[in-house]
Scaffold this active site. Structure first.
Site, short mmCIF file in Angstrom:
data_model
loop_
_atom_site.label_atom_id
_atom_site.label_comp_id
_atom_site.label_asym_id
_atom_site.label_seq_id
_atom_site.Cartn_x
_atom_site.Cartn_y
_atom_site.Cartn_z
N ASP A 241 -18.24 24.87 -20.18
CA ASP A 241 -19.57 24.43 -19.75
C ASP A 241 -19.59 22.90 -19.72
OD1 ASP A 241 -22.42 24.31 -19.25
OD2 ASP A 241 -22.59 26.30 -20.12
N HIS A 264 -18.09 21.50 -16.81
CA HIS A 264 -19.15 21.34 -15.82
C HIS A 264 -19.63 19.89 -15.73
CE1 HIS A 264 -20.41 25.89 -15.99
NE2 HIS A 264 -19.13 25.69 -15.66
#
Length: 440
Positions: A241, A264
């Site tokens: 993430d 991310h």
């Protein structure tokens, strides 16, 4: 044939005993060294820890903590070359100032989900109410999150059969703590977020390594919320993430000289979920490298939210094969089908965002500014941005998306069409975009 089997058994047994003896000798040596009394040193072995990676060493860590907490400048030592199984614990203050947790060995979270109780699912090691505290060392905190990731299925029947909790633990969490330093250590394979700060102030993170695989869900590297005066520097972060996630209540955050891969990217948000108030200000992100990440620099807010994001700078960012290097998304939705999210007119106001010296290659879209028609983004600056399409992902390339963003552009912009992404804003646009500032 029997002689060969017996010989093989003897060899295997000998190897096992040699390894066990080696670990025992290390423990004995460290115990001997501890006898040379240092009144400020609290080695967990002296409090009953085994360091074999199998025995529960939680009570020994808590006992060492309780003793060291009473002495200014004390050091709790987790020695090198050994593994310590630590079940979920809370290491709580207030303590005397300048307490140090020296992690030179490996600390392991329980690997089996069944060993976690409903009282310990929020975090593995919880640091609470601390002041002038440091974590440092050459060791590793391993969350052993593999079973949690493998069980992250959208199939509710599988979840029901395996009795997988909906809550997953963060590895290291700080709550209501001030003047905290985390340096040099490694944090790996957390079930959820790796390093989290809630309601904390005066945080310094330096030269740490965080890693979990790119397919490990929701394993943010460093997560900040309701925290101020934070510096994150000279570290390598890879996760499934956000490498760094900055949430509501954060201000005066400086993130620099960070390598992010996989992950991310570095994100502000999502902010304003469930019509909540979100306030984020004075954020500087600079000197960052990103490789094969989903996003690069991102601000994401939910429709219907209140509050503001202001004074944010992203500069000197090097991206390689990043899918979306620059993004503001005021229509953020975490559902697979984004149309399932309700359209709302309210929005978290975004102003004073600068993207400066961002260069490299993108895999899908160079810039994505999806700002609200009700509360447009204002004072957005695009300066000296050079983004080329990646040769690896030619079939995925899309045109940029720019809507309802006002500000200015300068310097060389590649692609050139990026110059039309921001428009000159009128006083009327400024008034409606800043109408929520009073909420913060």
């Amino acid at each position: 044939m029997k002689l060969k089997i017996i010989t093989l058994f003897v060899i295997i047994t000998s190897i096992s005993l040699t390894a066990a003896n080696h670990a025992h000798m290390i423990r004995q040596s460290k115990m001997h060294n501890m006898k040379q009394k240092n009144p400020l040193l609290f080695n967990v072995l002296a409090f009953g820890a085994k360091g074999d990676g199998l025995s529960d060493d939680s009570k020994a860590l808590l006992a060492a903590w309780k003793s060291a907490c009473k002495i200014s400048g004390a050091v709790i030592e987790i020695p090198s070359e050994l593994k310590f199984l630590i079940k979920p614990v809370t290491l709580q203050g207030p303590c005397m100032p300048n307490l140090v947790l020296q992690i030179d060995g490996i600390i392991l979270a329980p690997a089996k989900i069944a060993t976690w109780t409903k009282f310990s699912l929020y975090q593995w090691i919880n640091f609470k109410w601390l002041h002038d505290f440091t974590i440092q060392g050459s060791g590793t905190a391993d969350g052993q999150g593999y079973n949690w990731w493998d069980s992250s299925s959208h199939n509710s029947q599988i979840k029901k059969v395996k009795k997988i909790p909906s809550i997953k633990p963060t590895a290291l969490r700080f709550y209501a703590s001030n003047n905290i330093t985390v340096r040099d250590i490694s944090i790996r394979n957390s079930p959820l977020c790796h390093l989290k700060f809630d309601n904390s102030k005066g945080v310094k993170i330096n030269n740490i390594t965080i890693f979990s695989p790119g397919n490990s869900p929701n394993t943010d590297g460093i997560h900040l919320q309701n925290s101020q005066d934070v510096e994150i520097q000279h570290s390598n972060v890879g996760s499934g993430d956000d490498c760094v996630s900055i949430q509501t209540g954060c201000s005066n955050i400086h993130v620099h000289h960070i390598s992010c891969s996989p992950g991310h990217g570095i994100s502000l948000g999502g902010l304003g979920k469930g019509k909540s108030l979100a306030c984020v200000s004075n954020i500087v992100i600079e000197n960052i490298t990103m490789l094969n990440t989903l996003y690069g620099t991102r601000i994401k807010t939910w429709q219907g939210g209140l509050g503001s994001v202001k004074n944010v700078s992203f500069s000197n960012i090097q991206v390689t094969d990043v899918k979306y290097p620059i993004m503001i998304d005021q229509y953020y939705c975490d559902k697979i089908n984004q149309y399932a999210c309700e359209n709302q007119t309210e929005a978290v106001a975004i102003s004073g965002v600068e993207f400066n010296q961002i260069s490299g290659t993108y895999a899908i879209q160079p810039i994505h500014l999806a700002c609200s028609s009700s509360f447009p983004c204002i004072d957005v600056v695009l300066d000296s941005i050079q983004l080329q399409p990646s040769k690896k992902y030619g079939a995925l390339i899309q045109q940029q998306l720019c809507s309802n963003s006002y500000g200015k552009s300068s310097g060389l912009l590649v692609p050139e069409s990026m110059d039309y992404c921001v428009r000159s804003g009128s006083d009327f646009i400024r008034r409606i975009s800043r109408s929520h500032d009073v909420s913060c």
